[in-house]
Design a protein around this motif. Structure first.
Motif, PDB file in Angstrom:
ATOM      1  N   ARG A  91       0.851  -1.194   0.000  1.00  0.00           N
ATOM      2  CA  ARG A  91       0.000   0.000   0.000  1.00  0.00           C
ATOM      3  C   ARG A  91       0.882   1.238   0.000  1.00  0.00           C
ATOM      4  O   ARG A  91       2.021   1.205   0.462  1.00  0.00           O
ATOM      5  CB  ARG A  91      -0.907   0.026   1.235  1.00  0.00           C
ATOM      6  CG  ARG A  91      -2.075  -0.940   1.101  1.00  0.00           C
ATOM      7  CD  ARG A  91      -3.235  -0.593   2.015  1.00  0.00           C
ATOM      8  NE  ARG A  91      -3.803   0.727   1.806  1.00  0.00           N
ATOM      9  CZ  ARG A  91      -4.683   1.060   0.848  1.00  0.00           C
ATOM     10  NH1 ARG A  91      -5.078   0.175  -0.016  1.00  0.00           N
ATOM     11  NH2 ARG A  91      -5.162   2.276   0.757  1.00  0.00           N
TER      12      ARG A  91
ATOM     13  N   THR B  74       0.509   5.804   0.272  1.00  0.00           N
ATOM     14  CA  THR B  74      -0.260   7.042   0.380  1.00  0.00           C
ATOM     15  C   THR B  74       0.666   8.157  -0.075  1.00  0.00           C
ATOM     16  O   THR B  74       1.801   8.256   0.391  1.00  0.00           O
ATOM     17  CB  THR B  74      -0.735   7.307   1.828  1.00  0.00           C
ATOM     18  OG1 THR B  74      -1.563   6.215   2.239  1.00  0.00           O
ATOM     19  CG2 THR B  74      -1.520   8.605   1.921  1.00  0.00           C
ATOM     20  N   SER B  75       0.180   8.941  -1.014  1.00  0.00           N
ATOM     21  CA  SER B  75       1.023  10.022  -1.539  1.00  0.00           C
ATOM     22  C   SER B  75       1.062  11.183  -0.561  1.00  0.00           C
ATOM     23  O   SER B  75       0.288  11.255   0.394  1.00  0.00           O
ATOM     24  CB  SER B  75       0.477  10.492  -2.890  1.00  0.00           C
ATOM     25  OG  SER B  75      -0.697  11.256  -2.716  1.00  0.00           O
ATOM     26  N   TRP B  76       1.936  12.118  -0.846  1.00  0.00           N
ATOM     27  CA  TRP B  76       2.012  13.363  -0.107  1.00  0.00           C
ATOM     28  C   TRP B  76       1.049  14.345  -0.762  1.00  0.00           C
ATOM     29  O   TRP B  76       0.866  14.311  -1.976  1.00  0.00           O
ATOM     30  CB  TRP B  76       3.436  13.910  -0.140  1.00  0.00           C
ATOM     31  CG  TRP B  76       4.386  12.973   0.550  1.00  0.00           C
ATOM     32  CD1 TRP B  76       5.034  11.908  -0.007  1.00  0.00           C
ATOM     33  CD2 TRP B  76       4.746  12.987   1.914  1.00  0.00           C
ATOM     34  NE1 TRP B  76       5.790  11.271   0.930  1.00  0.00           N
ATOM     35  CE2 TRP B  76       5.628  11.914   2.126  1.00  0.00           C
ATOM     36  CE3 TRP B  76       4.412  13.812   2.986  1.00  0.00           C
ATOM     37  CZ2 TRP B  76       6.186  11.636   3.362  1.00  0.00           C
ATOM     38  CZ3 TRP B  76       4.984  13.528   4.217  1.00  0.00           C
ATOM     39  CH2 TRP B  76       5.839  12.460   4.394  1.00  0.00           C
TER      40      TRP B  76
ATOM     41  N   TRP C 293       4.276  11.058  -4.983  1.00  0.00           N
ATOM     42  CA  TRP C 293       4.820   9.898  -4.276  1.00  0.00           C
ATOM     43  C   TRP C 293       6.128   9.527  -4.931  1.00  0.00           C
ATOM     44  O   TRP C 293       6.220   9.572  -6.150  1.00  0.00           O
ATOM     45  CB  TRP C 293       3.859   8.705  -4.365  1.00  0.00           C
ATOM     46  CG  TRP C 293       4.407   7.503  -3.657  1.00  0.00           C
ATOM     47  CD1 TRP C 293       4.208   7.182  -2.343  1.00  0.00           C
ATOM     48  CD2 TRP C 293       5.248   6.485  -4.193  1.00  0.00           C
ATOM     49  NE1 TRP C 293       4.892   6.023  -2.040  1.00  0.00           N
ATOM     50  CE2 TRP C 293       5.544   5.575  -3.173  1.00  0.00           C
ATOM     51  CE3 TRP C 293       5.811   6.265  -5.456  1.00  0.00           C
ATOM     52  CZ2 TRP C 293       6.347   4.457  -3.352  1.00  0.00           C
ATOM     53  CZ3 TRP C 293       6.628   5.150  -5.651  1.00  0.00           C
ATOM     54  CH2 TRP C 293       6.881   4.259  -4.604  1.00  0.00           C
TER      55      TRP C 293
ATOM     56  N   ASP D  57      -7.471   3.802  -4.649  1.00  0.00           N
ATOM     57  CA  ASP D  57      -8.689   3.755  -3.843  1.00  0.00           C
ATOM     58  C   ASP D  57      -9.783   4.640  -4.426  1.00  0.00           C
ATOM     59  O   ASP D  57     -10.959   4.474  -4.089  1.00  0.00           O
ATOM     60  CB  ASP D  57      -8.393   4.179  -2.401  1.00  0.00           C
ATOM     61  CG  ASP D  57      -7.478   3.190  -1.687  1.00  0.00           C
ATOM     62  OD1 ASP D  57      -7.405   2.012  -2.112  1.00  0.00           O
ATOM     63  OD2 ASP D  57      -6.825   3.598  -0.708  1.00  0.00           O
TER      64      ASP D  57
ATOM     65  N   ARG E  91      -4.288  13.829  -1.207  1.00  0.00           N
ATOM     66  CA  ARG E  91      -3.493  12.610  -1.208  1.00  0.00           C
ATOM     67  C   ARG E  91      -4.152  11.531  -2.072  1.00  0.00           C
ATOM     68  O   ARG E  91      -5.370  11.450  -2.125  1.00  0.00           O
ATOM     69  CB  ARG E  91      -3.348  12.058   0.204  1.00  0.00           C
ATOM     70  CG  ARG E  91      -2.517  12.913   1.121  1.00  0.00           C
ATOM     71  CD  ARG E  91      -2.490  12.262   2.510  1.00  0.00           C
ATOM     72  NE  ARG E  91      -1.836  13.085   3.484  1.00  0.00           N
ATOM     73  CZ  ARG E  91      -0.572  12.948   3.866  1.00  0.00           C
ATOM     74  NH1 ARG E  91       0.169  12.001   3.337  1.00  0.00           N
ATOM     75  NH2 ARG E  91      -0.050  13.740   4.755  1.00  0.00           N
TER      76      ARG E  91
ATOM     77  N   SER F  98      -4.118   7.220  -2.634  1.00  0.00           N
ATOM     78  CA  SER F  98      -3.719   6.004  -1.907  1.00  0.00           C
ATOM     79  C   SER F  98      -4.174   4.774  -2.681  1.00  0.00           C
ATOM     80  O   SER F  98      -5.032   4.849  -3.553  1.00  0.00           O
ATOM     81  CB  SER F  98      -4.313   6.006  -0.500  1.00  0.00           C
ATOM     82  OG  SER F  98      -5.725   6.019  -0.565  1.00  0.00           O
TER      83      SER F  98
END
Length: 140
Positions: A47, A49-51, A62, A83, A133, A135
């Motif tokens: 998994r 999660t970007s900034w 990311w 997502d 973000r 994800s």
């Protein structure tokens, strides 16, 4: 699959050399068939999660700002399963700078390609349209 065949051939040679007779293998079973390259690549993907971005000229990204990821032999493409629907582009290290490809819109819950046919060891980062973000799962 190749390792399995080599072991089988080695075992047959040992049996043959000892005077014993080995039975030949029957038809291939479902467990003997190779997993598709795409599935093998994305299986157990981590998994991410970007900034968040800060504005129109600084979209979400990311990995962390000032860093990059490096492609591996595991996948020939950069694959994402987001997502939420999102446009993404991949930026590649070229010489002393970076070159970004076109935006691609990926659908939520499905594997999609952020970039295709990427050489092993290529340095890259991702940008996501908008500042929020992103994800999901990633494999490269």
């Amino acid at each position: 699959m190749r390792k399995h065949k080599i072991v089988s051939l080695t075992a047959s040679a040992v049996l043959l050399g000892s005077g014993m007779i080995a039975a030949t293998a029957g038809p291939a079973t479902a467990s003997d068939t190779p997993i598709s390259a795409a599935r093998a690549c994305t299986e157990n993907a981590p998994r991410f999660t970007s900034w968040p971005g800060t504005g129109a000229n600084d979209p979400a990204f990311w990995p962390a700002r000032g860093t990059y990821a490096t492609t591996t032999p595991r996948c020939k493409d950069i694959n994402l399963k987001l997502d939420a629907d999102r446009s993404v582009r991949t930026c590649f290290k070229q010489g002393s700078g970076w070159n970004c490809n076109s935006w691609r819109t990926l659908k939520a819950g499905r594997w999609g390609l952020a970039a295709t046919d990427v050489l092993d060891g290529t340095k890259f980062f991702l940008q996501f349209a908008g500042t929020s973000r992103a994800s999901g799962l990633i494999d490269y």
